[in-house]
Motif scaffolding. Structure first.
Motif, PDB file in Angstrom:
ATOM      1  N   TYR A  48      20.697 -36.012   8.972  1.00 38.16           N
ATOM      2  CA  TYR A  48      21.808 -36.960   8.932  1.00 38.16           C
ATOM      3  C   TYR A  48      22.361 -37.102  10.342  1.00 38.16           C
ATOM      4  CZ  TYR A  48      24.550 -32.641   8.848  1.00 38.16           C
ATOM      5  OH  TYR A  48      25.066 -31.396   9.146  1.00 38.16           O
ATOM      6  N   ASP A  49      23.294 -38.043  10.524  1.00 39.63           N
ATOM      7  CA  ASP A  49      23.913 -38.199  11.840  1.00 39.63           C
ATOM      8  C   ASP A  49      25.431 -38.084  11.722  1.00 39.63           C
ATOM      9  OD1 ASP A  49      24.844 -40.656  10.919  1.00 39.63           O
ATOM     10  OD2 ASP A  49      23.331 -41.810  11.988  1.00 39.63           O
ATOM     11  N   ARG A  50      26.111 -38.261  12.841  1.00 36.79           N
ATOM     12  CA  ARG A  50      27.566 -38.062  12.908  1.00 36.79           C
ATOM     13  C   ARG A  50      28.390 -38.994  12.019  1.00 36.79           C
ATOM     14  NH1 ARG A  50      29.233 -34.510  16.250  1.00 36.79           N
ATOM     15  NH2 ARG A  50      27.953 -33.812  17.965  1.00 36.79           N
ATOM     16  N   THR A  51      27.814 -40.116  11.624  1.00 40.48           N
ATOM     17  CA  THR A  51      28.579 -41.039  10.783  1.00 40.48           C
ATOM     18  C   THR A  51      28.813 -40.479   9.385  1.00 40.48           C
ATOM     19  OG1 THR A  51      26.612 -42.213   9.988  1.00 40.48           O
ATOM     20  CG2 THR A  51      27.664 -43.040  12.016  1.00 40.48           C
ATOM     21  N   LEU A  52      27.990 -39.509   8.985  1.00 41.46           N
ATOM     22  CA  LEU A  52      28.054 -38.883   7.659  1.00 41.46           C
ATOM     23  C   LEU A  52      28.028 -39.917   6.546  1.00 41.46           C
ATOM     24  CD1 LEU A  52      30.659 -36.015   8.196  1.00 41.46           C
ATOM     25  CD2 LEU A  52      28.169 -35.958   8.460  1.00 41.46           C
ATOM     26  N   LYS A  53      27.188 -40.922   6.750  1.00 42.79           N
ATOM     27  CA  LYS A  53      27.036 -41.947   5.715  1.00 42.79           C
ATOM     28  C   LYS A  53      25.762 -41.703   4.909  1.00 42.79           C
ATOM     29  CE  LYS A  53      27.182 -46.747   4.683  1.00 42.79           C
ATOM     30  NZ  LYS A  53      28.184 -47.727   4.596  1.00 42.79           N
ATOM     31  N   HIS A  54      24.616 -41.852   5.538  1.00 43.23           N
ATOM     32  CA  HIS A  54      23.336 -41.682   4.844  1.00 43.23           C
ATOM     33  C   HIS A  54      22.675 -40.375   5.261  1.00 43.23           C
ATOM     34  CE1 HIS A  54      23.625 -45.788   3.464  1.00 43.23           C
ATOM     35  NE2 HIS A  54      23.867 -46.170   4.708  1.00 43.23           N
ATOM     36  N   PHE A  55      21.794 -39.882   4.409  1.00 40.11           N
ATOM     37  CA  PHE A  55      21.025 -38.678   4.717  1.00 40.11           C
ATOM     38  C   PHE A  55      19.621 -38.832   4.148  1.00 40.11           C
ATOM     39  CE2 PHE A  55      22.971 -37.907   0.599  1.00 40.11           C
ATOM     40  CZ  PHE A  55      21.911 -37.444  -0.162  1.00 40.11           C
ATOM     41  N   SER A  56      18.736 -37.968   4.606  1.00 41.94           N
ATOM     42  CA  SER A  56      17.405 -37.889   4.007  1.00 41.94           C
ATOM     43  C   SER A  56      17.007 -36.422   3.910  1.00 41.94           C
ATOM     44  CB  SER A  56      16.370 -38.686   4.798  1.00 41.94           C
ATOM     45  OG  SER A  56      16.108 -38.082   6.034  1.00 41.94           O
ATOM     46  N   TYR A  57      16.249 -36.133   2.897  1.00 37.97           N
ATOM     47  CA  TYR A  57      15.683 -34.812   2.678  1.00 37.97           C
ATOM     48  C   TYR A  57      14.176 -34.983   2.654  1.00 37.97           C
ATOM     49  CZ  TYR A  57      18.731 -30.873   1.372  1.00 37.97           C
ATOM     50  OH  TYR A  57      19.563 -29.794   1.386  1.00 37.97           O
ATOM     51  N   ARG A  58      13.457 -34.102   3.319  1.00 36.50           N
ATOM     52  CA  ARG A  58      11.995 -34.135   3.293  1.00 36.50           C
ATOM     53  C   ARG A  58      11.524 -32.861   2.599  1.00 36.50           C
ATOM     54  NH1 ARG A  58       9.843 -37.865   7.438  1.00 36.50           N
ATOM     55  NH2 ARG A  58      11.682 -39.047   8.052  1.00 36.50           N
ATOM     56  N   LEU A  59      10.694 -33.052   1.581  1.00 35.05           N
ATOM     57  CA  LEU A  59      10.240 -31.925   0.785  1.00 35.05           C
ATOM     58  C   LEU A  59       8.738 -31.987   0.528  1.00 35.05           C
ATOM     59  CD1 LEU A  59      12.989 -33.236  -0.891  1.00 35.05           C
ATOM     60  CD2 LEU A  59      12.899 -30.914  -1.662  1.00 35.05           C
ATOM     61  N   VAL A  60       8.166 -30.821   0.251  1.00 33.96           N
ATOM     62  CA  VAL A  60       6.802 -30.713  -0.246  1.00 33.96           C
ATOM     63  C   VAL A  60       6.926 -30.287  -1.700  1.00 33.96           C
ATOM     64  CG1 VAL A  60       4.627 -29.446  -0.093  1.00 33.96           C
ATOM     65  CG2 VAL A  60       5.837 -30.101   1.987  1.00 33.96           C
ATOM     66  N   VAL A  61       6.238 -31.018  -2.593  1.00 41.58           N
ATOM     67  CA  VAL A  61       6.313 -30.747  -4.025  1.00 41.58           C
ATOM     68  C   VAL A  61       4.899 -30.608  -4.576  1.00 41.58           C
ATOM     69  CG1 VAL A  61       7.014 -31.701  -6.253  1.00 41.58           C
ATOM     70  CG2 VAL A  61       8.462 -32.044  -4.251  1.00 41.58           C
ATOM     71  N   GLU A  62       4.676 -29.588  -5.385  1.00 44.67           N
ATOM     72  CA  GLU A  62       3.420 -29.428  -6.118  1.00 44.67           C
ATOM     73  C   GLU A  62       3.672 -29.943  -7.526  1.00 44.67           C
ATOM     74  OE1 GLU A  62       0.381 -27.608  -5.377  1.00 44.67           O
ATOM     75  OE2 GLU A  62       0.964 -27.589  -3.271  1.00 44.67           O
ATOM     76  N   SER A  63       2.794 -30.819  -8.006  1.00 47.22           N
ATOM     77  CA  SER A  63       2.953 -31.376  -9.343  1.00 47.22           C
ATOM     78  C   SER A  63       1.589 -31.745  -9.901  1.00 47.22           C
ATOM     79  CB  SER A  63       3.862 -32.610  -9.284  1.00 47.22           C
ATOM     80  OG  SER A  63       4.068 -33.155 -10.560  1.00 47.22           O
ATOM     81  N   ASP A  64       1.507 -31.837 -11.216  1.00 47.15           N
ATOM     82  CA  ASP A  64       0.275 -32.216 -11.891  1.00 47.15           C
ATOM     83  C   ASP A  64      -0.059 -33.664 -11.551  1.00 47.15           C
ATOM     84  OD1 ASP A  64      -1.726 -32.907 -13.763  1.00 47.15           O
ATOM     85  OD2 ASP A  64      -0.974 -31.373 -15.131  1.00 47.15           O
ATOM     86  N   ALA A  65      -1.273 -33.903 -11.120  1.00 45.08           N
ATOM     87  CA  ALA A  65      -1.698 -35.256 -10.737  1.00 45.08           C
ATOM     88  C   ALA A  65      -1.568 -36.235 -11.891  1.00 45.08           C
ATOM     89  CB  ALA A  65      -3.124 -35.229 -10.213  1.00 45.08           C
TER      90      ALA A  65
END
Length: 111
Positions: A48-65
């Protein structure tokens, strides 16, 4: 059970109803959550940045195809919701972008 696949998921959202304590904590840690800190990890990487408006999360997920991208996105959003709740940060409007690493095509340039 089908074949497990590995997914990279970017979950985006908007901070909402942040308390003064949340705002203070986020601003104190803003340098640790910039572009250079973004990584795909199982626990997730918040940016995120100083404006504290938007954010993003980056994740790795294991799931059944067989469950497809939708399930990987839902699992990632659940993790983000839990992480933000644990930190006491309000949010809204989560949206996911999912990439299945096991079906991704890699174009290699000729030598």
């Amino acid at each position: 059970m089908g074949t497990p696949h590995t997914y990279r998921v970017i979950v985006r959202g908007t901070f909402d109803g942040l308390s003064e304590a949340s705002r203070t904590r986020l601003l104190a840690e803003v340098e640790e959550h910039g572009m250079a800190a973004m990584r795909f990890t199982e626990e997730g990487s918040l940016a995120y940045d100083r404006t504290l408006k938007h954010f993003s999360y980056r994740l790795v997920v294991e799931s059944d195809a067989e469950d497809g991208d939708e399930m990987a996105g839902a699992l990632a959003e659940e993790r983000v919701e839990a992480a933000l709740a644990a930190l006491g940060h309000g949010y809204k409007g989560l949206k996911s972008k999912v990439t299945d690493l096991d079906t991704m095509k890699i174009n290699r340039k000729g030598r």
